[in-house]
Design a protein around this motif. Structure first.
Motif, short mmCIF file in Angstrom:
data_model
loop_
_atom_site.label_atom_id
_atom_site.label_comp_id
_atom_site.label_asym_id
_atom_site.label_seq_id
_atom_site.Cartn_x
_atom_site.Cartn_y
_atom_site.Cartn_z
N VAL A 82 0.83 -1.20 0.00
CA VAL A 82 0.00 0.00 0.00
C VAL A 82 0.87 1.26 0.00
N ARG A 83 1.92 1.25 0.79
CA ARG A 83 2.82 2.40 0.83
C ARG A 83 3.39 2.70 -0.56
N LYS A 84 3.81 1.65 -1.26
CA LYS A 84 4.35 1.81 -2.61
C LYS A 84 3.27 2.28 -3.58
N GLY A 85 2.04 1.78 -3.39
CA GLY A 85 0.95 2.18 -4.28
C GLY A 85 0.67 3.67 -4.24
N TYR A 86 0.59 4.23 -3.05
CA TYR A 86 0.38 5.68 -2.94
C TYR A 86 1.56 6.45 -3.52
N ALA A 87 2.78 6.01 -3.21
CA ALA A 87 3.97 6.72 -3.68
C ALA A 87 4.06 6.69 -5.20
N ASP A 88 3.83 5.54 -5.80
CA ASP A 88 3.93 5.41 -7.26
C ASP A 88 2.91 6.28 -7.98
N LYS A 89 1.76 6.51 -7.32
CA LYS A 89 0.70 7.29 -7.98
C LYS A 89 0.70 8.75 -7.54
N GLY A 90 1.68 9.12 -6.70
CA GLY A 90 1.90 10.52 -6.38
C GLY A 90 0.93 11.15 -5.40
N PHE A 91 0.34 10.35 -4.51
CA PHE A 91 -0.61 10.89 -3.54
C PHE A 91 0.03 11.13 -2.18
N GLN A 92 -0.45 12.17 -1.49
CA GLN A 92 -0.03 12.41 -0.11
C GLN A 92 -0.69 11.34 0.77
N ALA A 93 0.11 10.60 1.50
CA ALA A 93 -0.46 9.54 2.32
C ALA A 93 0.46 9.20 3.48
N GLU A 94 -0.16 9.02 4.63
CA GLU A 94 0.53 8.47 5.80
C GLU A 94 0.06 7.03 5.92
N VAL A 95 0.93 6.10 5.56
CA VAL A 95 0.58 4.69 5.51
C VAL A 95 1.29 3.97 6.65
N VAL A 96 0.52 3.36 7.54
CA VAL A 96 1.10 2.73 8.72
C VAL A 96 0.45 1.36 8.93
N GLU A 97 1.17 0.50 9.64
CA GLU A 97 0.64 -0.82 9.97
C GLU A 97 -0.49 -0.73 10.97
N PHE A 98 -0.33 0.14 11.98
CA PHE A 98 -1.33 0.25 13.05
C PHE A 98 -1.33 1.68 13.56
N ILE A 99 -2.51 2.22 13.83
CA ILE A 99 -2.65 3.58 14.36
C ILE A 99 -2.86 3.47 15.87
N ASP A 100 -1.88 3.95 16.62
CA ASP A 100 -2.00 3.92 18.08
C ASP A 100 -2.96 4.98 18.60
N ASP A 101 -2.91 6.17 18.01
CA ASP A 101 -3.72 7.29 18.48
C ASP A 101 -4.91 7.49 17.54
N MET A 102 -5.94 6.66 17.71
CA MET A 102 -7.11 6.76 16.83
C MET A 102 -7.87 8.06 17.04
N SER A 103 -7.82 8.62 18.24
CA SER A 103 -8.55 9.85 18.49
C SER A 103 -8.03 10.98 17.61
#
Length: 381
Positions: free
Chosen positions: A228-249
């Motif tokens: 997924v990280r590569k997918g966003y990067a290859d298509k030029g989108f701003q994205a924070e891609v992480v395995e798990f979000i600790d701070d959901m709030s």
């Protein structure tokens, strides 16, 4: 007051229990909470981290098993009951609350047989097998969806919603930040969801003209992180891609729109945090309960829903584009989500636990109960 919370296995069962525990222990310094679960469930990792004692029982599910697994689970049940009785004798709780999952069955039944006041908390619109059985003997059944009412004796049911962790609510209220770009939060639960991950990457092909206007925060789970990280990067989108979000709030606070599954706890968080959403139910959920969960939000106008088997990347892209271009519609969905939110659910559940304790043991609880109170009948069960 001492409350024993039984069950877990998944976050959907466990986190409402954690929310109840937080409410109980913050009311008075002498209050206690102990959990009972299995070593295979999420509780084995999360409960000790949250600072609560955890007792373990060996029990397995009965539904959807092959013959050998079913026989193995049935053989293990008597031992699970013996373990449950021992835990209850040792812990001496004032109230026992089952939150679903394998461990809740033998523990709640053992508590009922011992005359300890019992309750269950059903998170979903369609109850699981364990709670359907326990609903016949416990004193109170807490539900989160009106659709669940018909599965339980009417006089026992209280519609209070799903308790939300105090930390999530408190942090959410402090986390509001201004952001320029339209922000989309994407996640599929703690382990991720390959179906959502793939559809989201496919949708990017039809959103190229919005690259500078949309920002994604995407929780992928462990297996799909690099893809997924590569997918966003290859298509030029701003994205924070992480395995798990600790701070959901904080993640909720920054999101203009959420794309996610329809687990009961997730929906409770969406409504308390007042978020518009696109819901993609997990297609293999027992009795397709996530679809029934999602329909409650869709019918209220708070969300849109697509079945994973019918959703294409292009359709998802069109929906994202449409909602981004209609800010008033998004605001309307947020307002309708807020009407469904029940931020006081944990407080209301704890209030009933106090009532159960007082009715059975008196205001001082089980340890100081009078002989008359200790002989209280189980007529309400």
């Amino acid at each position: 007051m001492k409350v024993l919370i039984a069950g877990g296995g998944t976050g959907g069962h466990l986190f409402p229990g954690i929310a109840l525990a937080e409410e109980v222990v913050t009311r008075h310094h002498a209050n206690e909470v102990v959990f009972v679960g299995t070593e295979r469930g999420l509780e084995a990792r999360v409960v000790p981290r949250e600072g609560y004692p955890l007792e373990l029982v060996k029990v397995q599910g009965l539904k959807g098993k092959g013959l050998f697994s079913l026989l193995k689970a049935l053989v293990a049940l008597p031992l699970a009951f013996i373990e449950s009785f021992r835990i209850l004798v040792r812990q001496k709780p004032d109230v026992v609350v089952g939150v679903g999952g394998y461990a809740s069955g033998p523990v709640v039944l053992a508590a009922w047989l011992m005359g300890i006041p019992t309750a269950i908390q059903e998170q979903n619109a369609l109850p699981g097998l364990t709670n359907k059985v326990l609903g016949k003997v416990v004193r109170v059944v807490f539900i989160a969806f009106e659709e669940a009412r018909r599965f339980f004796p009417e006089k026992k049911v209280q519609l209070i919603g799903n308790p939300i962790r105090r930390k999530l609510m408190d942090n959410y209220l402090r986390s509001h930040v201004a952001h320029e770009n339209f922000s989309v939060l994407v996640f599929g639960g703690s382990l991720g969801a390959r179906g959502i991950n793939q559809r989201m990457l496919e949708a990017l092909d039809s959103l190229g003209d919005l690259k500078g206007d949309v920002r994604f925060v995407h929780q992928t789970g462990k297996n799909d992180l690099e893809m997924v990280r590569k997918g966003y990067a290859d298509k030029g989108f701003q994205a924070e891609v992480v395995e798990f979000i600790d701070d959901m709030s904080s993640a909720y606070a920054k999101a203009d729109l959420v794309v996610c599954r329809a687990g009961a706890t997730t929906l409770a968080e969406l409504t308390v945090c007042k978020k518009a959403s696109i819901l993609i139910p997990f297609p293999h959920a027992t009795d397709d309960h996530q679809t029934v969960n999602a329909r409650a939000l869709v019918d209220a106008g708070a969300a849109l829903m697509f079945q994973e088997s019918e959703l294409t990347g292009q359709k998802l892209a069109e929906t994202l584009r449409t909602l981004k271009s209609q800010p008033e519609r998004l605001k309307g969905m947020e307002k309708k989500a807020a009407l469904l939110g029940r931020p006081e659910a944990a407080k209301e559940l704890a209030d009933v636990c106090v009532d159960l304790m007082v009715q059975t043991w008196g205001p001082s609880g089980r340890e100081r109960a009078t002989p008359e109170a200790k002989k209280a009948p189980r007529s309400e069960s």
